[in-house]
Design a protein around this motif. Structure first.
Motif, PDB file in Angstrom:
ATOM      1  N   ALA A 151       0.830  -1.208   0.000  1.00 17.15           N
ATOM      2  CA  ALA A 151       0.000   0.000   0.000  1.00 17.15           C
ATOM      3  C   ALA A 151       0.865   1.259   0.000  1.00 17.15           C
ATOM      4  O   ALA A 151       0.532   2.253  -0.655  1.00 17.15           O
ATOM      5  CB  ALA A 151      -0.926   0.001   1.214  1.00 17.15           C
ATOM      6  N   ALA A 152       1.985   1.215   0.717  1.00 15.51           N
ATOM      7  CA  ALA A 152       2.876   2.373   0.761  1.00 15.51           C
ATOM      8  C   ALA A 152       3.426   2.700  -0.628  1.00 15.51           C
ATOM      9  O   ALA A 152       3.688   3.864  -0.946  1.00 15.51           O
ATOM     10  CB  ALA A 152       4.014   2.127   1.738  1.00 15.51           C
ATOM     11  N   TYR A 153       3.604   1.670  -1.448  1.00 15.75           N
ATOM     12  CA  TYR A 153       4.020   1.884  -2.838  1.00 15.75           C
ATOM     13  C   TYR A 153       3.061   2.849  -3.530  1.00 15.75           C
ATOM     14  O   TYR A 153       3.482   3.788  -4.228  1.00 15.75           O
ATOM     15  CB  TYR A 153       4.043   0.539  -3.563  1.00 15.75           C
ATOM     16  N   LEU A 154       1.765   2.640  -3.350  1.00 14.15           N
ATOM     17  CA  LEU A 154       0.757   3.482  -3.987  1.00 14.15           C
ATOM     18  C   LEU A 154       0.813   4.913  -3.457  1.00 14.15           C
ATOM     19  O   LEU A 154       0.691   5.877  -4.221  1.00 14.15           O
ATOM     20  CB  LEU A 154      -0.636   2.900  -3.763  1.00 14.15           C
ATOM     21  N   ALA A 155       1.033   5.048  -2.157  1.00 17.53           N
ATOM     22  CA  ALA A 155       1.138   6.392  -1.570  1.00 17.53           C
ATOM     23  C   ALA A 155       2.382   7.104  -2.086  1.00 17.53           C
ATOM     24  O   ALA A 155       2.353   8.314  -2.368  1.00 17.53           O
ATOM     25  CB  ALA A 155       1.181   6.291  -0.050  1.00 17.53           C
ATOM     26  N   GLY A 156       3.481   6.366  -2.196  1.00 16.59           N
ATOM     27  CA  GLY A 156       4.706   6.963  -2.724  1.00 16.59           C
ATOM     28  C   GLY A 156       4.540   7.398  -4.165  1.00 16.59           C
ATOM     29  O   GLY A 156       5.034   8.455  -4.577  1.00 16.59           O
ATOM     30  N   TYR A 157       3.852   6.572  -4.947  1.00 14.72           N
ATOM     31  CA  TYR A 157       3.594   6.904  -6.349  1.00 14.72           C
ATOM     32  C   TYR A 157       2.807   8.213  -6.437  1.00 14.72           C
ATOM     33  O   TYR A 157       3.169   9.130  -7.189  1.00 14.72           O
ATOM     34  CB  TYR A 157       2.824   5.762  -7.002  1.00 14.72           C
ATOM     35  N   ALA A 158       1.721   8.305  -5.654  1.00 17.49           N
ATOM     36  CA  ALA A 158       0.899   9.519  -5.670  1.00 17.49           C
ATOM     37  C   ALA A 158       1.671  10.722  -5.147  1.00 17.49           C
ATOM     38  O   ALA A 158       1.569  11.831  -5.691  1.00 17.49           O
ATOM     39  CB  ALA A 158      -0.360   9.291  -4.838  1.00 17.49           C
ATOM     40  N   ALA A 159       2.457  10.516  -4.082  1.00 16.52           N
ATOM     41  CA  ALA A 159       3.209  11.628  -3.487  1.00 16.52           C
ATOM     42  C   ALA A 159       4.204  12.211  -4.478  1.00 16.52           C
ATOM     43  O   ALA A 159       4.364  13.434  -4.581  1.00 16.52           O
ATOM     44  CB  ALA A 159       3.927  11.149  -2.230  1.00 16.52           C
ATOM     45  N   ALA A 160       4.888  11.350  -5.204  1.00 17.03           N
ATOM     46  CA  ALA A 160       5.869  11.830  -6.187  1.00 17.03           C
ATOM     47  C   ALA A 160       5.183  12.609  -7.300  1.00 17.03           C
ATOM     48  O   ALA A 160       5.760  13.566  -7.840  1.00 17.03           O
ATOM     49  CB  ALA A 160       6.652  10.652  -6.758  1.00 17.03           C
ATOM     50  N   SER A 275      -3.639   8.290   3.294  1.00 15.31           N
ATOM     51  CA  SER A 275      -2.971   7.574   4.388  1.00 15.31           C
ATOM     52  C   SER A 275      -2.716   6.141   3.942  1.00 15.31           C
ATOM     53  O   SER A 275      -3.478   5.582   3.147  1.00 15.31           O
ATOM     54  CB  SER A 275      -3.834   7.552   5.654  1.00 15.31           C
ATOM     55  N   VAL A 276      -1.629   5.568   4.449  1.00 12.55           N
ATOM     56  CA  VAL A 276      -1.370   4.147   4.239  1.00 12.55           C
ATOM     57  C   VAL A 276      -2.025   3.425   5.405  1.00 12.55           C
ATOM     58  O   VAL A 276      -1.561   3.506   6.537  1.00 12.55           O
ATOM     59  CB  VAL A 276       0.136   3.840   4.184  1.00 12.55           C
ATOM     60  N   GLU A 277      -3.110   2.753   5.116  1.00 12.21           N
ATOM     61  CA  GLU A 277      -3.900   2.132   6.174  1.00 12.21           C
ATOM     62  C   GLU A 277      -3.439   0.698   6.432  1.00 12.21           C
ATOM     63  O   GLU A 277      -3.453  -0.141   5.537  1.00 12.21           O
ATOM     64  CB  GLU A 277      -5.376   2.139   5.808  1.00 12.21           C
ATOM     65  N   LYS A 278      -3.014   0.481   7.631  1.00 10.15           N
ATOM     66  CA  LYS A 278      -2.765  -0.880   8.116  1.00 10.15           C
ATOM     67  C   LYS A 278      -3.999  -1.240   8.928  1.00 10.15           C
ATOM     68  O   LYS A 278      -4.198  -0.737  10.031  1.00 10.15           O
ATOM     69  CB  LYS A 278      -1.516  -0.929   8.991  1.00 10.15           C
ATOM     70  N   ARG A 279      -4.835  -2.079   8.394  1.00  9.27           N
ATOM     71  CA  ARG A 279      -6.131  -2.331   9.007  1.00  9.27           C
ATOM     72  C   ARG A 279      -6.006  -3.322  10.161  1.00  9.27           C
ATOM     73  O   ARG A 279      -6.525  -4.448  10.124  1.00  9.27           O
ATOM     74  CB  ARG A 279      -7.111  -2.802   7.942  1.00  9.27           C
ATOM     75  N   ILE A 313      -4.618   2.347   0.658  1.00 11.14           N
ATOM     76  CA  ILE A 313      -4.463   3.785   0.849  1.00 11.14           C
ATOM     77  C   ILE A 313      -5.853   4.403   0.912  1.00 11.14           C
ATOM     78  O   ILE A 313      -6.822   3.861   0.358  1.00 11.14           O
ATOM     79  CB  ILE A 313      -3.627   4.462  -0.260  1.00 11.14           C
ATOM     80  N   SER A 314      -5.957   5.522   1.595  1.00  8.39           N
ATOM     81  CA  SER A 314      -7.236   6.220   1.728  1.00  8.39           C
ATOM     82  C   SER A 314      -7.529   6.980   0.442  1.00  8.39           C
ATOM     83  O   SER A 314      -6.712   7.770  -0.024  1.00  8.39           O
ATOM     84  CB  SER A 314      -7.178   7.198   2.898  1.00  8.39           C
ATOM     85  N   LYS A 315      -8.685   6.726  -0.117  1.00  3.29           N
ATOM     86  CA  LYS A 315      -9.127   7.435  -1.325  1.00  3.29           C
ATOM     87  C   LYS A 315     -10.401   8.196  -0.992  1.00  3.29           C
ATOM     88  O   LYS A 315     -11.502   7.821  -1.395  1.00  3.29           O
ATOM     89  CB  LYS A 315      -9.344   6.443  -2.474  1.00  3.29           C
ATOM     90  N   ASN A 316     -10.228   9.240  -0.206  1.00  3.34           N
ATOM     91  CA  ASN A 316     -11.351  10.018   0.292  1.00  3.34           C
ATOM     92  C   ASN A 316     -11.452  11.355  -0.447  1.00  3.34           C
ATOM     93  O   ASN A 316     -10.791  11.569  -1.482  1.00  3.34           O
ATOM     94  CB  ASN A 316     -11.199  10.238   1.797  1.00  3.34           C
ATOM     95  N   LYS A 317     -12.222  12.278   0.071  1.00  2.00           N
ATOM     96  CA  LYS A 317     -12.408  13.573  -0.598  1.00  2.00           C
ATOM     97  C   LYS A 317     -11.119  14.390  -0.633  1.00  2.00           C
ATOM     98  O   LYS A 317     -10.906  15.190  -1.552  1.00  2.00           O
ATOM     99  CB  LYS A 317     -13.517  14.367   0.091  1.00  2.00           C
ATOM    100  N   TYR A 318     -10.246  14.193   0.354  1.00  2.00           N
ATOM    101  CA  TYR A 318      -8.975  14.921   0.365  1.00  2.00           C
ATOM    102  C   TYR A 318      -8.063  14.388  -0.744  1.00  2.00           C
ATOM    103  O   TYR A 318      -7.371  15.160  -1.411  1.00  2.00           O
ATOM    104  CB  TYR A 318      -8.314  14.780   1.735  1.00  2.00           C
ATOM    105  N   TYR A 319      -8.080  13.099  -0.923  1.00  2.00           N
ATOM    106  CA  TYR A 319      -7.326  12.462  -1.998  1.00  2.00           C
ATOM    107  C   TYR A 319      -7.807  12.978  -3.355  1.00  2.00           C
ATOM    108  O   TYR A 319      -7.004  13.338  -4.232  1.00  2.00           O
ATOM    109  CB  TYR A 319      -7.511  10.950  -1.885  1.00  2.00           C
TER     110      TYR A 319
END
Length: 350
Positions: A151-160, A275-279, A313-319
């Motif tokens: 999941a962190a991979y996806l957050a890193g991709y979006a962050a970059a 956010s990288v969610e660890k459920r 990863i969180s895909k909410n309104k902020y995302y």
């Protein structure tokens, strides 16, 4: 050997002699019929306090869900920040009237691995770390670990992709495997999105020092970082505050931290674009459900990742507000490839 230890071991031996030992690894967890009148009694021992808005709170939320939906009765025991209280709190729970004792992370691993063989009539669940199952008789203990790198991979991709400076920051509580697991995935995803991206890693040395987290984040911002990813529990709260105050972006951790903050601190929520969610809570809920219906297996490590729905990863309104539609589509495509096994995400998990 202390008197208390002797009494616990004597009790364990008598239980075994009476034929009440639990099944071996890989066998059903419990065979009793549970109901609201005869619930499975569960204790979560938190080596700290609730209110971290991430890791511990997620675990407690899972138990609240179990309380509401399953034939269980749960108790959360907050052992506080004094390390000298953690092992006694866990031992007291084992001595208490509980069927299942839950604890988390490497800091509770050795304590739980020592206690589990002394209480063969009870179940122990360790999340976010694992003992050496080959080194001891731990057939009544389960370890849950998380491939958060996926999941962190996806957050890193979006962050970059959303970074304007091409500089990202990470703040680790400590350099333990479960923390570094986030970092390696984040870095790999960032590089996949932008091969020239720079990722700066800092280590706070604590999960309970917001002032240190803020200090480290401010130092990274001064070096051009415009997206910070704190993987540091309570310490990370300070880093999030620094992002809020400095007009930077942040990636939350463990829970959907934007949603957690939006009522009490809307400005804080606005800068946490995912956010990288660890459920943790959901994994505990699922494990308790399987324990009740007899399909859970103990005596081994259960490794859960993106494919299992245990991380995301969180895909909410902020995302949606921060991440452009074309980038969101690219992230979704990366996610599909990870789940299909087409992208191999780096890991430090064995």
């Amino acid at each position: 050997m202390t008197t208390n230890m002797l009494s616990r071991r004597t009790f364990a031996g008598l239980t075994l002699a009476a034929g009440l030992a639990l099944p071996f690894a890989g066998s059903p967890a419990l065979a009793a019929d549970y109901s609201k009148d005869n619930p499975l009694k569960v204790a979560l021992v938190v080596h700290g306090n609730l209110g971290d808005k991430s890791f511990f709170d997620s675990a407690a939320a899972g138990l609240r869900k179990a309380d509401a939906e399953l034939p269980v009765k749960t108790t959360v025991i907050e052992a506080g920040l004094d390390r000298g209280r953690w092992q006694p709190a866990l031992a007291d729970a084992a001595d208490g009237d509980y069927d299942v004792i839950i604890g988390g992370t490497w800091e509770m691993n050795a304590f739980m691995a020592e206690l589990a063989p002394e209480y063969p009539d009870k179940k122990f669940i360790l999340f976010d770390d694992a003992p050496d199952f080959a080194a001891a008789d731990l057939k009544n203990m389960m370890a849950i670990q998380y491939r958060t790198s996926t999941a962190a991979y996806l957050a890193g991709y979006a962050a970059a992709k959303v970074s304007k400076t091409g500089k990202l920051g990470e703040i680790l509580g400590v350099e333990g495997a479960t923390v570094v697991e986030f970092a390696v995935g984040f870095e790999q995803g960032a590089k996949a999105a932008n091969p020239d991206v720079e990722v700066t890693r800092a280590v706070a040395g604590s999960f309970t020092d917001p002032a240190k987290g803020k200090e480290l984040a401010l130092a990274q911002f001064s070096q051009g970082v415009d997206v910070v990813f704190p993987i540091a529990g309570g310490t990370g709260i300070g880093a999030l505050q620094a992002a809020r105050d400095g007009g930077k972006l942040a990636v939350g951790v463990d829970s959907d931290q934007a949603v957690i903050f939006e009522a009490s601190d809307p400005a804080q929520a606005e800068v946490i674009f995912t956010s990288v969610e660890k459920r943790v809570g959901q994994s505990l809920y699922d494990t308790l459900k399987k324990t009740i219906d007899g399909t859970a297996t103990y005596g081994q490590v259960v490794l859960l990742g993106l494919q299992d729905g245990a991380v995301s990863i969180s895909k909410n309104k902020y995302y949606e507000k921060v991440v452009p539609a074309d980038v969101r589509a690219a992230v979704d495509e990366q996610e599909k490839k990870i789940v299909a096994g087409e992208i191999k995400v780096d890991t430090v998990m064995k």
